[in-house]
Enzyme design. Structure first.
Site: not given
Ligand code: ADP
Ligand code: ADP
Ligand code: ZN
Length: 213
Positions: A13, A88, A127, A160, A171
């Site tokens: 995302k 979320r 990542r 992270r 998660r």
């Molecule tokens: P990822 O990109 O890997 O999905 P995020 O950076 O979006 O992770 O979120 C990391 C953490 O921050 C989540 O596991 C949660 O604890 C918190 N978080 C982020 N956005 C929200 C939200 N909209 N509601 C509740 N918790 C959130």
């Molecule tokens: P999210 O915001 O949904 O948690 P990220 O954009 O941070 O996800 O992507 C999670 C991990 O996967 C990162 O290390 C990113 O570089 C990698 N990644 C993202 N898109 C792809 C893809 N299409 N194929 C392979 N790896 C990807």
């Protein structure tokens, strides 16, 4: 254009949202980045959020909703925005719908980046996240030009704490229980689009922009 990115943690995302924000000239709003910045600056909000995030749990709705609703009143959101990691939960989505409704607005696209759980575990281990600007990289699939350094801002890249395999499993469960129902929520509103997130990064981007352009 008002866009939401849906999908499991690690689905890509953030990667897509950053590129879309550049292409369409609208802000990328990541609630995860906002919380991490607050933790780094040791704010009250950061202190409250940290315990939940470390355990892989969601931060309570009341700590998220007002913050986001305030954020979209900023002038830079006049032409739209891309949410990444918000909403979320169903109550978050309802609060957002209500706030937008008051301005005769709505979410145009809820883009689901679909990736099976098996692929997620592998992605998260590789990542690396920038402590400065929140950009994410992958040691294999999207490596930075210089190892350990952000291409965009030059700050260092870290693994992270919540990307360790044990926490990723928690998660994913939280995602399936609390966030996946939003797919139906936005499908009923005719805003849901599903994209195959297992393809390479540029192909995923192409599939999304084909719909938005
Ligand atoms: P990822 O990109 O890997 O999905 P995020 O950076 O979006 O992770 O979120 C990391 C953490 O921050 C989540 O596991 C949660 O604890 C918190 N978080 C982020 N956005 C929200 C939200 N909209 N509601 C509740 N918790 C959130
Ligand atoms: P999210 O915001 O949904 O948690 P990220 O954009 O941070 O996800 O992507 C999670 C991990 O996967 C990162 O290390 C990113 O570089 C990698 N990644 C993202 N898109 C792809 C893809 N299409 N194929 C392979 N790896 C990807
Ligand atoms: Zn950076």
């Amino acid at each position: 254009m008002k866009i939401i990115m849906l999908g499991a943690p690690g689905a890509g995302k953030g990667t897509q949202a950053k590129m879309l924000a550049d292409r369409y000239g609208i802000p990328h709003i990541s609630t995860g980045d906002i919380f991490r910045a607050n933790i780094k600056n040791n704010t009250e909000l950061g202190q409250k959020a940290k315990g939940f995030m470390d355990k892989g749990l969601l931060v309570p709705d009341e700590l998220v909703v007002d913050l986001v609703i305030d954020r979209i009143k900023n002038a830079d959101c006049m032409r739209g925005f891309i949410f990444d990691g918000f909403p979320r939960t169903v109550p978050q989505a309802e609060a957002l719908t209500y706030a937008l409704n008051n301005q005769n607005e709505k979410i145009d696209y809820a883009i689901e980046v679909e990736v099976p759980d098996e692929n997620i575990i592998e992605r998260m281990g590789g990542r690396r996240a920038c402590v400065g600007c929140g950009a994410t990289y992958h040691v294999v699939f999207n490596a930075p030009k210089v190892e350990g350094i952000c291409d965009h801002c030059g700050e260092k890249l870290i693994l992270r704490d919540d990307d360790k395999p044990e926490t990723v499993k928690d998660r994913l469960k939280v995602y399936h229980d609390q966030t996946q129902p939003l797919i139906d929520f936005y499908a009923e509103k005719g805003a849901h689009v599903r994209i195959d997130g297992t393809q390479d990064i540029m192909k995923v981007f192409e599939d999304i922009t084909k719909i938005l352009d």
